[in-house]
Motif scaffolding. Structure first.
Motif, short mmCIF file in Angstrom:
data_model
loop_
_atom_site.label_atom_id
_atom_site.label_comp_id
_atom_site.label_asym_id
_atom_site.label_seq_id
_atom_site.Cartn_x
_atom_site.Cartn_y
_atom_site.Cartn_z
N VAL A 52 41.54 42.61 42.12
CA VAL A 52 40.13 42.51 42.49
C VAL A 52 39.28 42.27 41.24
CG1 VAL A 52 40.37 43.98 44.52
CG2 VAL A 52 39.75 45.00 42.34
N SER A 53 38.06 41.80 41.45
CA SER A 53 37.16 41.59 40.32
C SER A 53 36.65 42.93 39.81
CB SER A 53 35.98 40.72 40.75
OG SER A 53 35.15 41.41 41.68
N MET A 54 36.12 42.94 38.60
CA MET A 54 35.65 44.19 38.00
C MET A 54 34.50 44.83 38.79
SD MET A 54 36.05 46.49 35.78
CE MET A 54 35.06 47.98 35.94
N PRO A 55 33.47 44.08 39.21
CA PRO A 55 32.41 44.75 39.98
C PRO A 55 32.91 45.34 41.29
CG PRO A 55 32.06 42.36 39.91
CD PRO A 55 33.13 42.68 38.92
N VAL A 56 33.79 44.65 41.98
CA VAL A 56 34.35 45.16 43.23
C VAL A 56 35.19 46.41 42.96
CG1 VAL A 56 35.99 44.65 45.10
CG2 VAL A 56 34.28 42.94 44.43
N ALA A 66 25.58 35.08 45.98
CA ALA A 66 27.01 35.10 45.67
C ALA A 66 27.43 36.47 45.14
CB ALA A 66 27.35 34.01 44.65
N GLN A 67 26.55 37.08 44.37
CA GLN A 67 26.81 38.40 43.82
C GLN A 67 26.95 39.42 44.95
OE1 GLN A 67 23.50 39.83 41.56
NE2 GLN A 67 24.63 41.51 40.61
N LEU A 68 26.04 39.38 45.91
CA LEU A 68 26.09 40.31 47.03
C LEU A 68 27.34 40.09 47.88
CD1 LEU A 68 24.87 42.52 48.78
CD2 LEU A 68 23.51 40.77 49.94
N GLN A 69 27.66 38.83 48.15
CA GLN A 69 28.85 38.53 48.96
C GLN A 69 30.12 39.06 48.29
OE1 GLN A 69 28.04 34.34 49.16
NE2 GLN A 69 27.28 34.44 51.26
#
Length: 327
Positions: A264-268, A291-294
């Motif tokens: 997964v990505s770091m923010p997720v 895109a950030q929110l999605q």
């Protein structure tokens, strides 16, 4: 979307929610704000967080206009406001937690939001100049009038919350249902140590803010200092100085590698870590781009990727797990 009880209340709040601090009425256009709310709502988000001080009230104006435009069923969403700071030009009685400001501040927020009531009303900070009895009584009056459904606090200490609970018990009033503290991988003490007694004995709910440590835990500061972030906003120099610490950036780099291994990505990854805490009722997202929110909304599904082994690796990197109190 997952839904969780807000503490011991019967209110069901989406595990991810959308906040408006630094974005609505300031950093982003009203059009983008509307797109963010639409994406969130369609994904099952039912809580939208706001405050009187955000963009000096303009954030609530924007959100109120958008809610009116979208005409969603009022029973399908939750809206909050917070009182304490007033506006940047607030005079003595236009801020704090006196009965006067609580009553007038709530009415002003309802007018800006174009609502008959707010679901949640937070005392944005403790007020050393107002007796806690006055604040608890004022909140109880607003609930009795149907203008507020639940009240809570933001960035109060456990002892300050205990005072509120004791006053409520003494006078048979409604005490705080929720607290809104900062909580993320780097800031953990309140949620994992200080509030444990309140979770256990009072069923305190939480709506946590800054789960990405003002963007640091998104990984975007790992190698460079981007210019198009809220950290470069005028007036937020204090936030930049407090957040961009070398030791935290180094740990974020290592966490980013672990997130990639997890898939997964770091923010997720950082958001899913917050969701793993059972005392978190909802994680407030502060997106400024669609895109950030999605991407951030994927954290619900990513929670299952954080196995006990992964969580142990996180602790080995962070080295900041609060020592647990003995009850």
């Amino acid at each position: 979307m997952e839904y969780r009880s807000l503490g011991k209340s019967g209110l069901q709040v989406s595990a991810l929610s959308l906040g408006s601090w630094l974005t609505f009425g300031k950093q982003i256009t009203d059009e983008v704000a509307g797109q963010l709310m639409e994406i969130a709502y369609e994904a099952g988000v039912n809580f939208f967080d706001n405050a009187e001080i955000y963009a000096n009230g303009q954030s609530e104006v924007v959100m109120g206009n958008l809610l009116k435009e979208k005409n969603w069923d009022r029973s399908s969403y939750i809206v909050s406001s917070k009182l304490f700071f007033g506006s940047s030009q607030a005079k003595p009685n236009q801020k704090g937690l006196s009965r006067k400001h609580i009553m007038e501040g709530c009415h002003a927020a309802l007018k800006r939001l174009q609502l008959d009531y707010v679901d949640l009303l937070f005392c944005h900070r403790p007020d050393k100049n107002t007796p806690i009895e006055e604040t608890v009584w004022a909140m109880n009056h607003l609930i009795a009038q149907g203008k507020v459904l639940y009240w809570g606090t933001s960035e109060w200490s456990a002892s300050e919350l205990m005072e509120a609970y004791l006053v409520a018990e003494k006078y048979h009033l409604i005490g705080p249902t929720m607290e809104q503290p900062q909580y993320n991988m780097l800031v953990r003490d309140k949620m994992e140590k200080e509030y444990l007694h309140l979770f256990k004995h009072y069923g305190l709910g939480t709506s946590i803010w800054s789960p990405l440590a003002s963007g640091l835990l998104s990984g975007k500061y790992n190698q460079r200092m981007p210019t198009d972030t809220r950290m470069n906003t005028d007036g937020l120099e204090w936030l930049k100085e407090r957040t961009l610490q070398e030791q935290w950036i180094e740990k974020t780099c290592r966490l980013t590698e672990l997130a990639a291994k997890t898939g997964v990505s770091m923010p997720v990854f950082a958001l899913a870590w917050c969701l793993k805490n059972p005392n978190v009722s909802t994680v407030i997202l502060g997106a400024s781009k669609t895109a950030q929110l999605q991407e951030n909304l994927q954290a619900i599904e990513a929670v299952k990727q954080l196995t006990e082994q992964v969580l142990e690796e996180v602790e080995q990197i962070l080295q900041n797990k609060p020592e647990q109190p003995q009850f």
